[in-house]
Design a protein around this motif. Structure first.
Motif, PDB file in Angstrom:
ATOM      1  N   ALA A 104       0.806  -1.221   0.000  1.00  0.00           N
ATOM      2  CA  ALA A 104       0.000   0.000   0.000  1.00  0.00           C
ATOM      3  C   ALA A 104       0.840   1.272   0.000  1.00  0.00           C
ATOM      4  O   ALA A 104       0.293   2.366  -0.144  1.00  0.00           O
ATOM      5  N   VAL A 105       2.157   1.145   0.154  1.00  0.00           N
ATOM      6  CA  VAL A 105       3.032   2.314   0.285  1.00  0.00           C
ATOM      7  C   VAL A 105       3.731   2.598  -1.040  1.00  0.00           C
ATOM      8  O   VAL A 105       4.200   1.672  -1.704  1.00  0.00           O
ATOM      9  N   PRO A 106       3.777   3.864  -1.467  1.00  0.00           N
ATOM     10  CA  PRO A 106       4.517   4.199  -2.690  1.00  0.00           C
ATOM     11  C   PRO A 106       5.958   3.717  -2.626  1.00  0.00           C
ATOM     12  O   PRO A 106       6.591   3.734  -1.560  1.00  0.00           O
ATOM     13  N   GLU A 107       6.468   3.282  -3.758  1.00  0.00           N
ATOM     14  CA  GLU A 107       7.783   2.637  -3.792  1.00  0.00           C
ATOM     15  C   GLU A 107       8.901   3.545  -3.292  1.00  0.00           C
ATOM     16  O   GLU A 107       9.792   3.102  -2.567  1.00  0.00           O
ATOM     17  N   GLU A 108       8.849   4.832  -3.653  1.00  0.00           N
ATOM     18  CA  GLU A 108       9.932   5.717  -3.249  1.00  0.00           C
ATOM     19  C   GLU A 108       9.941   5.953  -1.735  1.00  0.00           C
ATOM     20  O   GLU A 108      10.998   6.093  -1.123  1.00  0.00           O
ATOM     21  N   ILE A 109       8.752   5.953  -1.115  1.00  0.00           N
ATOM     22  CA  ILE A 109       8.680   6.116   0.337  1.00  0.00           C
ATOM     23  C   ILE A 109       9.142   4.848   1.030  1.00  0.00           C
ATOM     24  O   ILE A 109       9.864   4.900   2.037  1.00  0.00           O
ATOM     25  N   LEU A 110       8.759   3.689   0.482  1.00  0.00           N
ATOM     26  CA  LEU A 110       9.204   2.431   1.063  1.00  0.00           C
ATOM     27  C   LEU A 110      10.721   2.314   1.002  1.00  0.00           C
ATOM     28  O   LEU A 110      11.361   1.835   1.944  1.00  0.00           O
ATOM     29  N   THR A 111      11.312   2.775  -0.104  1.00  0.00           N
ATOM     30  CA  THR A 111      12.767   2.749  -0.236  1.00  0.00           C
ATOM     31  C   THR A 111      13.430   3.612   0.834  1.00  0.00           C
ATOM     32  O   THR A 111      14.448   3.223   1.426  1.00  0.00           O
ATOM     33  N   GLU A 112      12.829   4.772   1.104  1.00  0.00           N
ATOM     34  CA  GLU A 112      13.377   5.654   2.141  1.00  0.00           C
ATOM     35  C   GLU A 112      13.281   5.005   3.518  1.00  0.00           C
ATOM     36  O   GLU A 112      14.208   5.103   4.332  1.00  0.00           O
ATOM     37  N   VAL A 113      12.169   4.332   3.787  1.00  0.00           N
ATOM     38  CA  VAL A 113      12.001   3.669   5.079  1.00  0.00           C
ATOM     39  C   VAL A 113      12.988   2.510   5.212  1.00  0.00           C
ATOM     40  O   VAL A 113      13.534   2.266   6.293  1.00  0.00           O
ATOM     41  N   LEU A 114      13.234   1.815   4.121  1.00  0.00           N
ATOM     42  CA  LEU A 114      14.170   0.688   4.153  1.00  0.00           C
ATOM     43  C   LEU A 114      15.568   1.130   4.585  1.00  0.00           C
ATOM     44  O   LEU A 114      16.292   0.378   5.244  1.00  0.00           O
ATOM     45  N   GLN A 115      15.939   2.335   4.220  1.00  0.00           N
ATOM     46  CA  GLN A 115      17.273   2.819   4.561  1.00  0.00           C
ATOM     47  C   GLN A 115      17.463   2.989   6.064  1.00  0.00           C
ATOM     48  O   GLN A 115      18.588   2.964   6.556  1.00  0.00           O
ATOM     49  N   SER A 116      16.333   3.150   6.795  1.00  0.00           N
ATOM     50  CA  SER A 116      16.435   3.338   8.240  1.00  0.00           C
ATOM     51  C   SER A 116      16.523   2.012   8.998  1.00  0.00           C
ATOM     52  O   SER A 116      16.774   2.006  10.207  1.00  0.00           O
ATOM     53  N   LEU A 117      16.297   0.878   8.287  1.00  0.00           N
ATOM     54  CA  LEU A 117      16.358  -0.433   8.929  1.00  0.00           C
ATOM     55  C   LEU A 117      17.786  -0.949   8.950  1.00  0.00           C
ATOM     56  O   LEU A 117      18.609  -0.570   8.110  1.00  0.00           O
ATOM     57  N   ASN A 118      18.064  -1.839   9.898  1.00  0.00           N
ATOM     58  CA  ASN A 118      19.370  -2.483   9.886  1.00  0.00           C
ATOM     59  C   ASN A 118      19.412  -3.520   8.764  1.00  0.00           C
ATOM     60  O   ASN A 118      18.384  -3.855   8.158  1.00  0.00           O
ATOM     61  N   ALA A 119      20.583  -4.015   8.481  1.00  0.00           N
ATOM     62  CA  ALA A 119      20.772  -4.894   7.317  1.00  0.00           C
ATOM     63  C   ALA A 119      19.915  -6.150   7.422  1.00  0.00           C
ATOM     64  O   ALA A 119      19.333  -6.607   6.428  1.00  0.00           O
ATOM     65  N   ARG A 120      19.800  -6.710   8.630  1.00  0.00           N
ATOM     66  CA  ARG A 120      19.022  -7.946   8.810  1.00  0.00           C
ATOM     67  C   ARG A 120      17.554  -7.717   8.505  1.00  0.00           C
ATOM     68  O   ARG A 120      16.921  -8.492   7.768  1.00  0.00           O
ATOM     69  N   ASP A 121      16.978  -6.644   9.068  1.00  0.00           N
ATOM     70  CA  ASP A 121      15.560  -6.357   8.834  1.00  0.00           C
ATOM     71  C   ASP A 121      15.301  -5.986   7.383  1.00  0.00           C
ATOM     72  O   ASP A 121      14.261  -6.341   6.814  1.00  0.00           O
ATOM     73  N   ARG A 122      16.255  -5.271   6.771  1.00  0.00           N
ATOM     74  CA  ARG A 122      16.089  -4.890   5.371  1.00  0.00           C
ATOM     75  C   ARG A 122      16.061  -6.117   4.473  1.00  0.00           C
ATOM     76  O   ARG A 122      15.210  -6.239   3.574  1.00  0.00           O
ATOM     77  N   ASP A 123      16.974  -7.032   4.706  1.00  0.00           N
ATOM     78  CA  ASP A 123      17.004  -8.260   3.907  1.00  0.00           C
ATOM     79  C   ASP A 123      15.737  -9.079   4.119  1.00  0.00           C
ATOM     80  O   ASP A 123      15.194  -9.670   3.178  1.00  0.00           O
ATOM     81  N   TRP A 124      15.272  -9.121   5.369  1.00  0.00           N
ATOM     82  CA  TRP A 124      14.062  -9.885   5.664  1.00  0.00           C
ATOM     83  C   TRP A 124      12.854  -9.294   4.932  1.00  0.00           C
ATOM     84  O   TRP A 124      12.060 -10.019   4.334  1.00  0.00           O
ATOM     85  N   LEU A 125      12.697  -7.998   4.991  1.00  0.00           N
ATOM     86  CA  LEU A 125      11.562  -7.338   4.349  1.00  0.00           C
ATOM     87  C   LEU A 125      11.581  -7.566   2.847  1.00  0.00           C
ATOM     88  O   LEU A 125      10.547  -7.879   2.240  1.00  0.00           O
ATOM     89  N   GLN A 126      12.724  -7.425   2.237  1.00  0.00           N
ATOM     90  CA  GLN A 126      12.823  -7.645   0.793  1.00  0.00           C
ATOM     91  C   GLN A 126      12.546  -9.102   0.427  1.00  0.00           C
ATOM     92  O   GLN A 126      11.950  -9.386  -0.618  1.00  0.00           O
TER      93      GLN A 126
END
Length: 449
Positions: A104-126
């Motif tokens: 439900a979130v625009p891709e560019e905003i989701l990308t910005e939020v991903l940058q605030s996550l640590n590497a483990r959470d980012r990999d998990w979400l993707q």
């Protein structure tokens, strides 16, 4: 005049103060409510009131509320948020919760939020976003508690006491080896009821219910219902433990699927907000309304073929809607049962023909019973025995057709990879109406003229 001019600003000030007092009371009330209760309130409010309440929710709880509301309401709320505010709301959530909102979130905003996550959470979400919405991998959580086979009960209890909290819906621990390959499940009750010196290998269940990442979520939901599961391990194709599936996520999935099926049966697409703008609601209904209009024109032409018969026997015009209406109702009952059977996995290639013959038998019995009733009614109404017999025969044939089509339409849609609930009612009504008119008027033309 001067006094009136002076009173007007004073009156506006008083109204403003009263309005602010009401908003403060609303904010205090919202703070005492669970996010699920706030979501329920938002879904039941018209758009303007919904946005007013939404703006009064404290910043730290906006993300939790977005998780609880329906997809359509969530979209309407997200559209009202400015980019910084939306990033701030999403930043309150962990990776598991973000995965639920990612679509439900625009891709560019989701990308910005991903940058605030640590590497483990980012990999998990993707990784979870890469799975289809109806796959177990899309619904699983990453927060799992693991132990080794050679650990003793007292060691495991010591590890648990060292944690601040347990993940929600934790009823067991997962046993893995040094390569994180799944070995079994250790129920919490086994930890509490056994000798602290026993090893995990002695107490674990070696053949529990497990799921694979690419497994259909509907199959997993049926397994949770059948075995009364609270949580279950999820493994990849190599048998490595990658996450867990919990009952709360399964319940949400079942609810969303049932709501979608209910809308699809009526020819509606997607999750329509009850208080959506008029234009959006009307556009959502156009597809199947247009299809229904086309089928209605075709059914009307079936009547047009027998204009002479209707002109000579006016009673035909008053009786033919009965044949079509009863056939449609009977067929919709059959369709509802078949759609339910497909959703529960009860219909298989091995039992399909048995189901077809069974429903034809039901249609035959109903056709004889209700055809006789309607035929007798027509006879008593017009004192015309041939007309009553034609009415009874038409009812019998149309109920047989309704039973056959009630099974065939959802099965064909399912075989084509379509949702069997989507438009089944519209297609069935078209067939039972058109053929009902054709059968009744055709028999009347042959035997009454």
């Amino acid at each position: 005049m001067v006094d009136r001019d002076r009173a007007s600003p004073r009156h506006n000030l008083i109204e403003s103060l009263v309005h602010r007092q009401h908003l403060v009371e609303l904010q205090l009330k919202l703070r005492s409510l669970h996010p699920a209760d706030i979501a329920y309130i938002l879904e039941a409010l018209p758009l303007d009131d919904r946005l007013l309440v939404w703006r009064q929710i404290e910043d730290g709880r906006g993300g939790e509320v977005l998780l609880e509301v329906s997809d359509a309401v969530r979209d309407s709320l997200i559209e009202t948020l400015e980019r910084p505010a939306l990033v701030r709301v999403l930043g309150q959530l962990d990776a598991d919760d973000l995965a639920e909102l990612a679509e439900a979130v625009p891709e560019e905003i989701l990308t910005e939020v991903l940058q605030s996550l640590n590497a483990r959470d980012r990999d998990w979400l993707q990784a979870t976003m890469a799975y289809p919405e109806d796959a177990v991998g899309h619904l699983m959580y990453q927060d799992v508690l693991t132990v080794r086979e050679n650990q003793r009960v007292e060691q495991v209890l010591l590890l648990l006491r060292g944690r601040d909290d347990l993940p929600p819906n934790t009823d067991s621990l997962f046993v893995v080896d040094g390569r994180h390959l799944f070995k079994g499940v250790l129920p919490l009750r086994a930890l509490l009821l056994n000798d602290p010196q026993k090893q995990v290998a002695e107490l674990m269940l070696a053949d529990p219910v497990i799921f694979h990442c690419n497994e259909d979520a509907a199959d997993a939901a049926r397994a949770f219902e059948r075995y009364d599961l609270v949580s279950a391990p999820v493994v990849n194709e190599r048998g490595k433990l990658v996450g867990r599936l919990t009952v709360d996520e399964v319940i949400d999935y079942i609810r969303e699927e049932s709501e979608e099926d209910a809308l699809n049966m009526a020819g509606l697409r997607g999750d329509e907000d009850l208080f959506a703008p008029i234009w959006d609601s009307a556009r959502n209904r156009w597809l199947w309304l247009s299809i229904n209009l086309c089928t209605a024109f075709i059914a009307s032409r079936a009547i047009g073929l027998f204009e002479d018969a209707i002109t000579q026997i006016v009673a035909l015009a008053t009786l033919m809607p009965i044949v079509a209406g009863i056939g449609g109702n009977s067929g919709n009952q059959t369709t509802a049962l078949v759609v339910r059977g497909l959703a529960l996995g009860e219909i298989t290639p091995e039992n399909t023909w048995h189901l077809v013959f069974k429903e034809i038998g039901v249609g035959l019995l109903n056709g004889v019973a209700w055809g006789s009733t309607v035929g007798l009614f027509a006879y008593l109404l017009y004192w015309n025995l041939p007309l009553g017999l034609v009415m009874a025969a038409a009812m019998l044939l149309n109920l047989l057709l309704a039973a056959l089509m009630g099974v065939a339409i959802p099965l064909i849609l399912h075989r084509l990879g379509r949702d069997p609930a989507l438009g089944s009612s519209v297609l069935l009504t078209f067939i039972t109406d058109g053929m009902g008119f054709f059968i009744f008027l055709g028999l009347a033309t042959v035997f009454l003229l």
